[in-house]
Design an enzyme around this catalytic site. Sequence first.
Site, mmCIF file in Angstrom:
data_model
loop_
_atom_site.group_PDB
_atom_site.id
_atom_site.type_symbol
_atom_site.label_atom_id
_atom_site.label_comp_id
_atom_site.label_asym_id
_atom_site.label_seq_id
_atom_site.Cartn_x
_atom_site.Cartn_y
_atom_site.Cartn_z
ATOM 1 N N ASP A 77 0.853 -1.183 0.000
ATOM 2 C CA ASP A 77 0.000 0.000 0.000
ATOM 3 C C ASP A 77 0.889 1.233 0.000
ATOM 4 O O ASP A 77 1.579 1.506 0.982
ATOM 5 C CB ASP A 77 -0.870 -0.061 1.263
ATOM 6 C CG ASP A 77 -1.688 1.197 1.456
ATOM 7 O OD1 ASP A 77 -1.652 2.059 0.558
ATOM 8 O OD2 ASP A 77 -2.339 1.313 2.501
ATOM 9 N N GLU A 162 31.034 11.632 -0.581
ATOM 10 C CA GLU A 162 31.769 11.544 0.693
ATOM 11 C C GLU A 162 30.794 11.895 1.797
ATOM 12 O O GLU A 162 30.560 13.063 2.082
ATOM 13 C CB GLU A 162 32.900 12.564 0.721
ATOM 14 C CG GLU A 162 33.930 12.391 -0.362
ATOM 15 C CD GLU A 162 34.990 13.508 -0.312
ATOM 16 O OE1 GLU A 162 34.836 14.476 0.458
ATOM 17 O OE2 GLU A 162 35.970 13.384 -1.051
ATOM 18 N N GLU A 164 29.595 12.511 5.451
ATOM 19 C CA GLU A 164 30.081 12.804 6.806
ATOM 20 C C GLU A 164 28.915 12.595 7.773
ATOM 21 O O GLU A 164 27.754 12.738 7.399
ATOM 22 C CB GLU A 164 30.573 14.236 6.884
ATOM 23 C CG GLU A 164 31.770 14.488 5.961
ATOM 24 C CD GLU A 164 32.183 15.950 5.847
ATOM 25 O OE1 GLU A 164 33.363 16.206 5.584
ATOM 26 O OE2 GLU A 164 31.325 16.842 6.013
ATOM 27 N N GLU A 215 36.572 13.577 11.194
ATOM 28 C CA GLU A 215 36.402 14.873 10.528
ATOM 29 C C GLU A 215 36.701 16.016 11.499
ATOM 30 O O GLU A 215 37.063 15.798 12.658
ATOM 31 C CB GLU A 215 35.002 14.985 9.919
ATOM 32 C CG GLU A 215 35.000 14.837 8.391
ATOM 33 C CD GLU A 215 35.850 15.884 7.651
ATOM 34 O OE1 GLU A 215 36.224 16.904 8.262
ATOM 35 O OE2 GLU A 215 36.153 15.668 6.471
ATOM 36 N N GLU A 222 34.063 10.451 8.678
ATOM 37 C CA GLU A 222 33.824 10.313 7.236
ATOM 38 C C GLU A 222 34.391 8.972 6.781
ATOM 39 O O GLU A 222 35.516 8.628 7.117
ATOM 40 C CB GLU A 222 34.526 11.456 6.490
ATOM 41 C CG GLU A 222 34.392 11.355 4.980
ATOM 42 C CD GLU A 222 34.970 12.569 4.245
ATOM 43 O OE1 GLU A 222 34.828 13.709 4.735
ATOM 44 O OE2 GLU A 222 35.569 12.352 3.185
ATOM 45 N N HIS A 271 29.968 15.779 -0.217
ATOM 46 C CA HIS A 271 30.628 16.227 -1.441
ATOM 47 C C HIS A 271 30.566 15.077 -2.438
ATOM 48 O O HIS A 271 30.849 13.943 -2.073
ATOM 49 C CB HIS A 271 32.090 16.580 -1.181
ATOM 50 C CG HIS A 271 32.268 17.514 -0.032
ATOM 51 N ND1 HIS A 271 33.468 17.690 0.604
ATOM 52 C CD2 HIS A 271 31.389 18.307 0.608
ATOM 53 C CE1 HIS A 271 33.321 18.574 1.580
ATOM 54 N NE2 HIS A 271 32.070 18.953 1.604
ATOM 55 N N ARG A 342 38.206 25.391 -1.121
ATOM 56 C CA ARG A 342 37.069 24.640 -0.594
ATOM 57 C C ARG A 342 35.854 25.516 -0.287
ATOM 58 O O ARG A 342 34.833 25.024 0.170
ATOM 59 C CB ARG A 342 37.494 23.866 0.657
ATOM 60 C CG ARG A 342 38.291 22.647 0.336
ATOM 61 C CD ARG A 342 39.040 22.072 1.512
ATOM 62 N NE ARG A 342 40.141 21.254 1.005
ATOM 63 C CZ ARG A 342 40.062 19.956 0.727
ATOM 64 N NH1 ARG A 342 38.961 19.320 0.935
ATOM 65 N NH2 ARG A 342 41.087 19.298 0.256
ATOM 66 N N GLU A 362 34.127 17.923 -8.196
ATOM 67 C CA GLU A 362 33.519 17.654 -6.891
ATOM 68 C C GLU A 362 32.538 18.776 -6.567
ATOM 69 O O GLU A 362 32.935 19.944 -6.510
ATOM 70 C CB GLU A 362 34.626 17.615 -5.830
ATOM 71 C CG GLU A 362 34.119 17.564 -4.400
ATOM 72 C CD GLU A 362 35.215 17.873 -3.355
ATOM 73 O OE1 GLU A 362 36.409 17.934 -3.724
ATOM 74 O OE2 GLU A 362 34.862 18.064 -2.193
ATOM 75 N N ARG A 364 30.098 20.484 -3.757
ATOM 76 C CA ARG A 364 30.198 20.424 -2.301
ATOM 77 C C ARG A 364 28.909 20.785 -1.557
ATOM 78 O O ARG A 364 28.864 20.732 -0.341
ATOM 79 C CB ARG A 364 31.340 21.346 -1.837
ATOM 80 C CG ARG A 364 32.687 20.864 -2.354
ATOM 81 C CD ARG A 364 33.807 21.848 -2.038
ATOM 82 N NE ARG A 364 34.057 22.036 -0.628
ATOM 83 C CZ ARG A 364 34.841 21.278 0.131
ATOM 84 N NH1 ARG A 364 35.464 20.234 -0.415
ATOM 85 N NH2 ARG A 364 35.010 21.541 1.415
HETATM 86 N N1 GLU Z 1 32.198 19.274 6.762
HETATM 87 C C1 GLU Z 1 32.408 20.168 5.670
HETATM 88 C C2 GLU Z 1 31.084 20.421 4.949
HETATM 89 O O1 GLU Z 1 30.146 20.710 5.567
HETATM 90 C C3 GLU Z 1 33.450 19.679 4.707
HETATM 91 C C4 GLU Z 1 34.788 19.340 5.268
HETATM 92 C C5 GLU Z 1 35.693 18.754 4.188
HETATM 93 O O2 GLU Z 1 36.279 19.519 3.411
HETATM 94 O O3 GLU Z 1 35.739 17.531 4.077
HETATM 95 O O4 GLU Z 1 30.936 20.344 3.779
HETATM 96 MG MG MG Z 2 35.073 15.678 4.638
#
Ligand code: GLU
Ligand code: MG
Length: 473
Positions: A77, A162, A164, A215, A222, A271, A342, A362, A364
């Site tokens: 269902d 990836e 976390e 992390e 991670e 990411h 980053r 990548e 993010r």
């Molecule tokens: N924890 C970080 C985020 O919120 C990333 C840290 C990292 O570069 O792995 O994306």
């Molecule tokens: Mg990370």
Amino acid sequence: MARPRTGSEGARATKPVQSKDRATSSVASRRAVLKRIKDEDVEHVLFWFTDLEGHLKSFAITPSEIEGALDDGMGFDGSSITGFNRIEESDMVAIPDPETFEIMPRPVDEHGHALGAKVGRMICDVVKPDGKPYEGDPRYILKLAIERMKKLGFDAFNVGPELEYFLFEDDKGTETIDEGGYFAMTVQDAATEVRNDTIGALESVGIEIEYHHHEVAPSQHEIDMRYDNALSMADKTMTYRIVVKEVAAWHGYYATFMPKPLFGENGSGMHTHMSLFKGGRNQFFDAKDPNHLSPTAKAFIAGLLTHARELSAVLAQWVNSYKRLVPGYEAPVYVAWSQRNRSALIRIPLYKPGAEQATRAEIRCPDPACNPYLTFAALLHAGLEGIEKGYELPDPMETNLYHLTAEQRRERGIVSLPETLGEAIDELSRSELAKKALGPHIFDRYVELKRKEWDEYRVQLTDWEMKKYLSVL
Ligand code: GLU
Ligand code: MG
């Protein structure tokens, strides 16, 4: 939880499916599953599928029912599954994919004996009673995105997410279990044992692990999976989340993928590394380009940048997701790309000679509480849009974008991701690409569901407001 249509004698479809054999899987793979169930004394088999928000749904089948269920699927269902059809057209059928059969990990006692029942699981496609794919099944939406990709001449969208997550004492609060820190080693990292058990459990269900570490935030971890094609990886991501939670529970802890559980600390991201393959070769690689990026890669990245704001509500779908996407915590805020930085939305990991196959982009902004099927579908559609329409990639931004003033960002033409779920939903609801990516069925339900979440949140009075205003206003 999915409610299987059970008869009094147990888990049986009360509404047997009309067609003789609706499974699209091969007979050989179905036989292999039956043999494993018998040889290994599997006690139940779980049928898994995913709702709109990426919650895992599951129901159990006894081994005596499995043969029929492999051929015909199991009716359930759908009316109580978030985002699925309402009561008037709620009959759904889950068709298991035998290629995804795995035996779930179990905890062991001090003598190494496994505890609890031996349970198998398969990932299912959801179809309607007439056997046609259900447009509300996120797995189907990803399959459609992959079809679009194949029409454009590529064989595989490879992704490496990836994820976390945090380990807390329980699910009632955020009491951390270590002080940790990035790459912290054992003495500080009380949760190493949990992490090692988690890796063992993930590997036991066919998930290859490449890399794992503590992390930045306390109690934050991670574990990275080896890349795979998007459909397998979405299945693996669902499995990963439940395994991480289960292993934490064996140790008496609670694992959460909530994007930002601790104020003032890094949140949890997902990411996602991406590349397109054709004939076993990475189509993102170009030896002659200074960044080793092919025109295909550049157009794909341009597609991601162009459509990032409107797809944000899929990649970061919760009110809480937007508490993570703020300056200062290694999460992206600005729509730009970079080779090192980053703080940019898209990063190109450094090229290592000989690593053509690893050339990738990548992104993010996704977080690990997303629906991975819809997230990978949205990313793929955005990239393909860039390729199909020949979008141009702007110049990379190599400065720390967190440090630019609003004025400087304006001069450079850098826009921000949505600041709230409300803003993200407004963007999504106007997006032609989102409608194309999610299909009209999911698109409408998703916008409605997420707007409701935002409306519920925005009327809340927070502690912050009471503290800030009550005594002075
Ligand atoms: N924890 C970080 C985020 O919120 C990333 C840290 C990292 O570069 O792995 O994306
Ligand atoms: Mg990370």
